[in-house]
Scaffold this motif. Sequence first.
Motif, short mmCIF file in Angstrom:
data_model
loop_
_atom_site.label_atom_id
_atom_site.label_comp_id
_atom_site.label_asym_id
_atom_site.label_seq_id
_atom_site.Cartn_x
_atom_site.Cartn_y
_atom_site.Cartn_z
N ARG A 1 6.97 6.70 -0.51
CA ARG A 1 5.72 7.44 -0.77
C ARG A 1 5.45 7.51 -2.27
NH1 ARG A 1 7.17 11.50 2.29
NH2 ARG A 1 7.58 12.96 0.61
N HIS A 2 6.50 7.80 -3.03
CA HIS A 2 6.36 7.92 -4.48
C HIS A 2 5.93 6.56 -5.09
CE1 HIS A 2 7.37 8.76 -8.66
NE2 HIS A 2 8.10 7.66 -8.65
N ILE B 1 14.99 10.76 2.07
CA ILE B 1 14.99 10.21 0.69
C ILE B 1 14.25 8.87 0.68
CG2 ILE B 1 16.43 9.56 -1.31
CD1 ILE B 1 18.68 11.26 -0.08
N ILE B 2 14.51 8.04 1.70
CA ILE B 2 13.81 6.74 1.76
C ILE B 2 12.30 6.98 1.84
CG2 ILE B 2 13.45 4.64 3.15
CD1 ILE B 2 16.40 5.00 4.10
N TRP C 1 5.84 -2.07 3.82
CA TRP C 1 6.13 -2.20 2.39
C TRP C 1 7.49 -2.89 2.25
CZ3 TRP C 1 3.10 -1.85 -1.62
CH2 TRP C 1 1.95 -1.06 -1.56
N HIS C 2 7.54 -3.97 1.49
CA HIS C 2 8.79 -4.72 1.37
C HIS C 2 8.77 -5.61 0.13
CE1 HIS C 2 6.05 -7.69 3.08
NE2 HIS C 2 6.90 -8.64 2.71
N SER C 3 9.95 -6.14 -0.16
CA SER C 3 10.10 -7.18 -1.18
C SER C 3 10.66 -8.37 -0.43
CB SER C 3 11.08 -6.66 -2.24
OG SER C 3 11.42 -7.70 -3.11
N ASP C 4 10.10 -9.57 -0.67
CA ASP C 4 10.45 -10.71 0.18
C ASP C 4 11.94 -11.03 0.18
OD1 ASP C 4 7.87 -11.10 1.11
OD2 ASP C 4 7.32 -12.32 -0.63
N MET C 5 12.45 -11.25 1.41
CA MET C 5 13.84 -11.67 1.66
C MET C 5 14.86 -10.63 1.17
SD MET C 5 12.61 -14.31 3.00
CE MET C 5 13.93 -15.30 3.62
N GLY D 1 11.96 0.14 0.32
CA GLY D 1 10.86 -0.34 1.14
C GLY D 1 11.07 0.12 2.56
N GLU D 2 10.14 -0.31 3.44
CA GLU D 2 10.21 0.15 4.83
C GLU D 2 11.17 -0.68 5.68
OE1 GLU D 2 6.06 2.38 5.65
OE2 GLU D 2 5.88 0.23 5.36
N LYS D 3 11.82 -1.67 5.07
CA LYS D 3 12.88 -2.39 5.79
C LYS D 3 14.24 -1.73 5.57
CE LYS D 3 10.63 -6.91 5.81
NZ LYS D 3 10.51 -7.24 7.22
N VAL D 4 14.25 -0.69 4.73
CA VAL D 4 15.51 0.03 4.48
C VAL D 4 15.69 1.09 5.56
CG1 VAL D 4 16.81 1.43 2.83
CG2 VAL D 4 15.30 -0.37 2.00
#
Length: 286
Positions: free
Chosen positions: A229-230, A223-224, A105-109, A206-209
């Motif tokens: 999940r939420h 928390i991440i 799960w991510h947002s580009d760049m 997202g999962e890059k955090v």
Amino acid sequence: MSVRLRKLSYALGAEVCDVDVAKPMSERQFGEIYQAFLDHGILLFRNQDITRERHIEFSRRFGELDRHEALPRDRHPDYPELLMVTNEPKPDGSPSDTKYTGRQWHSDMSFTTAPSLGSLLRSYAVPEVGGDTLFANMYLAYHTLSEGMKKLIAGLHGVHLSGTRKLANDNTGIDRMHEQKKLNPPVAQPVVRVHPETGRKALYIGEKVKRFDGMTEEESRPIIEFLVRHATRPEFVYRHPWRKNDILAWDNRCVMHQALGDFDETQLRHMERTTVLGTWSGYIIT
Ligand code: SIN
């Protein structure tokens, strides 16, 4: 409104019907499309059997395009504005560098200091079944948090890392991952972003955090994980079943996405993406 829209799901997304994006489009017509992009977060254009030049040209109407300096391996050799997302083996027969792109799960760049405004992904080849992409509405994700959680995350910055998660028992993507890490130091981004055009607050996670700036991974992780999940509860998500020659445009400032690996890997899945540059946000972690 002269552009005809059809909603894709409760959470987000609309199909723009009867538009050929390769044909000249007036400012007024594009203005309506751009407004729909802001309103729905994702726009689908079906049956766009267009050239790479037209894909790039249409994308430029959304803003200046990234030449993907942060992901040099993944660009099309002749069109730096196009990022390849493909499981097609390289000419020497070795596995594609991008076969696992987007599986988190991510947002580009998000791992750069100018994260993308939006992306336009075009499908050239899709597997017989599956290879779908999930999209989550991050406005809804933010607004449905408790007041307590909103307060807790208000000042937090998430540390975003580049790189692809290795999903197979081979070394596919490992060299690319190391190269990306060298090119892209970790970047901290606000966990709550105000969309610069709509003025609405959205969750930016997202999962890059990896962690929150100023906190340990151990402290941050629960928390991440809760926030991801939420945000990805089924009622906030649209699942896109690709057809050949779809173009999907999404707003990275209020939508996160994940490519599913739910398909037969022996079949070809080939997509090409333009990435519209966003505004500066966040800071590099040294
Ligand atoms: C991406 O993350 O941009 C690729 C998504 C996909 O391949 O469905």
